[in-house]
Design a protein around this motif. Structure first.
Motif, PDB file in Angstrom:
ATOM      1  N   ARG A  49      -3.683   6.635  -5.175  1.00 17.96           N
ATOM      2  CA  ARG A  49      -3.586   7.663  -4.132  1.00 17.96           C
ATOM      3  C   ARG A  49      -4.861   8.505  -4.084  1.00 17.96           C
ATOM      4  O   ARG A  49      -5.369   8.831  -3.003  1.00 17.96           O
ATOM      5  CB  ARG A  49      -2.369   8.557  -4.376  1.00 17.96           C
ATOM      6  N   TYR A  85       0.731   3.963  -2.905  1.00 18.28           N
ATOM      7  CA  TYR A  85       0.303   5.319  -2.551  1.00 18.28           C
ATOM      8  C   TYR A  85       1.337   6.346  -3.017  1.00 18.28           C
ATOM      9  O   TYR A  85       0.986   7.462  -3.422  1.00 18.28           O
ATOM     10  CB  TYR A  85       0.105   5.424  -1.041  1.00 18.28           C
ATOM     11  N   LYS A  86       2.596   5.973  -2.972  1.00 22.29           N
ATOM     12  CA  LYS A  86       3.669   6.869  -3.399  1.00 22.29           C
ATOM     13  C   LYS A  86       3.777   6.947  -4.922  1.00 22.29           C
ATOM     14  O   LYS A  86       4.035   8.031  -5.478  1.00 22.29           O
ATOM     15  CB  LYS A  86       4.999   6.393  -2.812  1.00 22.29           C
ATOM     16  N   GLY A 123      -4.759   9.625   3.927  1.00 23.34           N
ATOM     17  CA  GLY A 123      -4.791   8.810   2.721  1.00 23.34           C
ATOM     18  C   GLY A 123      -3.917   7.580   2.822  1.00 23.34           C
ATOM     19  O   GLY A 123      -4.269   6.508   2.330  1.00 23.34           O
ATOM     20  N   GLN A 124      -2.773   7.707   3.500  1.00 24.37           N
ATOM     21  CA  GLN A 124      -1.880   6.560   3.635  1.00 24.37           C
ATOM     22  C   GLN A 124      -2.485   5.482   4.522  1.00 24.37           C
ATOM     23  O   GLN A 124      -2.366   4.290   4.247  1.00 24.37           O
ATOM     24  CB  GLN A 124      -0.521   6.981   4.179  1.00 24.37           C
ATOM     25  N   ALA A 139       0.827  -1.207   0.000  1.00 21.20           N
ATOM     26  CA  ALA A 139       0.000   0.000   0.000  1.00 21.20           C
ATOM     27  C   ALA A 139       0.865   1.261   0.000  1.00 21.20           C
ATOM     28  O   ALA A 139       0.578   2.223  -0.730  1.00 21.20           O
ATOM     29  CB  ALA A 139      -0.922  -0.013   1.212  1.00 21.20           C
ATOM     30  N   ASP A 140       1.911   1.267   0.807  1.00 21.01           N
ATOM     31  CA  ASP A 140       2.786   2.433   0.872  1.00 21.01           C
ATOM     32  C   ASP A 140       3.437   2.698  -0.488  1.00 21.01           C
ATOM     33  O   ASP A 140       3.557   3.857  -0.921  1.00 21.01           O
ATOM     34  CB  ASP A 140       3.874   2.222   1.927  1.00 21.01           C
ATOM     35  N   ALA A 148      -4.944   3.764   2.456  1.00 23.94           N
ATOM     36  CA  ALA A 148      -4.267   2.887   1.502  1.00 23.94           C
ATOM     37  C   ALA A 148      -3.972   1.542   2.137  1.00 23.94           C
ATOM     38  O   ALA A 148      -4.222   0.475   1.548  1.00 23.94           O
ATOM     39  CB  ALA A 148      -2.974   3.542   1.023  1.00 23.94           C
ATOM     40  N   CYS A 174      -7.631   6.642  -2.303  1.00 21.69           N
ATOM     41  CA  CYS A 174      -7.418   6.604  -0.851  1.00 21.69           C
ATOM     42  C   CYS A 174      -7.725   7.950  -0.209  1.00 21.69           C
ATOM     43  O   CYS A 174      -8.416   8.021   0.820  1.00 21.69           O
ATOM     44  CB  CYS A 174      -5.992   6.179  -0.538  1.00 21.69           C
ATOM     45  N   ASP A 175      -7.217   9.018  -0.823  1.00 23.11           N
ATOM     46  CA  ASP A 175      -7.477  10.352  -0.282  1.00 23.11           C
ATOM     47  C   ASP A 175      -8.966  10.663  -0.298  1.00 23.11           C
ATOM     48  O   ASP A 175      -9.505  11.271   0.636  1.00 23.11           O
ATOM     49  CB  ASP A 175      -6.716  11.407  -1.080  1.00 23.11           C
TER      50      ASP A 175
END
Length: 284
Positions: free
Chosen positions: A211, A204-205, A229-230, A200-201, A233, A214-215
């Motif tokens: 992203r 998300y990046k 958001g993270q 997920a990290d 995620a 998620c946000d």
């Protein structure tokens, strides 16, 4: 597995309960009105102004939710008090060295001042009965070997709590904890965090569409525990892998995606189908 209730976490949960943390004291987060919880309240009420409790109130954004489990599994008892395990680097992110060392000192002091060891040991019969029920009805049915595709299942550890849950923690990239509480605890979900969070990290990046999903899903009013958001995620990918586990064990994909999509309220995880398709691509 005679007793899966963890003294470290239960003691920390008492501190959080006294500090007024809702996830450790409110029925909204679980059944906190049992005879056991009434006894906890009556026994420890005189310590509501203990320095450990005051510090928990001061660090209300640190000593809360899963961060309490992360603290608990990074400490061990030695000579009647608690010390950190040899390597606490995996604790950081949730904590920092200064506040974790300060809380450790106060936690050990609370443990001694309240004679918590005596209280915990006096309830071993209850803990063992609760553990047996949990194992017989829930944990024994989990296919732990399924996780070997992602982690070493020999490193999976489960803590059963009478005080709060459900949370996940990994110590030094190896020992994987799931702490669960309540009637239908999300055991596999918490274990999935151990490998899903890193995916997920990365997404998300690196993935603008992911992203944005998620946000767009952050709702501080209804899901305050997923406040960025993270965090969303990590929940999305973990929930998608949990659905994969369920489907591969006979569950209906459409039903479980619908259940995850409407977790707590309608469309709380409205992109879960898209994220599930992403992990299917990754699985190929």
């Amino acid at each position: 597995m005679k007793n899966m209730v963890d003294e470290r976490f239960e003691c920390a949960a008492v501190i959080c309960r006294l500090a007024g943390r809702p996830e450790y004291s409110s029925p909204e987060f679980g059944a906190f009105n049992t005879d056991y919880h009434k006894e906890v309240t009556d026994t420890f009420a005189p310590f509501a102004s203990h320095k450990a409790v005051d510090y928990a109130r001061e660090l209300t954004n640190i000593i809360c939710y899963d961060k309490v489990l992360k603290f608990a599994v990074h400490i061990k008892k030695a000579a009647g008090k608690f010390v950190f395990i040899d390597d606490i680097n995996s604790l950081f992110g949730a904590w920092n060295r200064d506040n974790s060392e300060r809380f450790l000192d106060l936690f050990s002091q609370f443990y001694v001042d309240t004679d918590y060891e005596r209280f915990f040991n006096s309830h071993l019969t209850l803990f063992e009965a609760s553990t047996k029920k949990f194992v017989d009805e829930m944990y024994s049915h989990v296919d732990l070997k399924w996780f070997d595709k992602y982690v070493d299942s020999a490193n999976l550890r489960c803590i059963y709590s009478l005080s709060s849950g459900n949370y996940a923690a990994t110590v030094n990239g190896k020992i994987i904890y799931c702490l669960v509480h309540g009637g239908t605890p999300p055991i596999t979900h918490e274990y999935c965090h151990s490998f899903a969070d890193a995916i997920a990290d990365k997404w998300y990046k690196e993935n603008p569409k992911f992203r944005k999903w998620c946000d767009d899903s952050v709702n501080l009013e209804k899901l305050p525990f997923y406040n960025s958001g993270q965090f969303m995620a990590r929940e999305y990918v973990t929930r998608a892998y949990d659905v994969l586990y369920i489907v591969e064990h006979g569950g209906n994909l459409r039903d479980w995606l619908a259940k995850e999509r409407d977790f707590l309220y309608k469309d709380s995880f409205k992109y879960i189908g898209d994220v599930y398709n992403m992990i299917l691509e990754l699985e190929k």
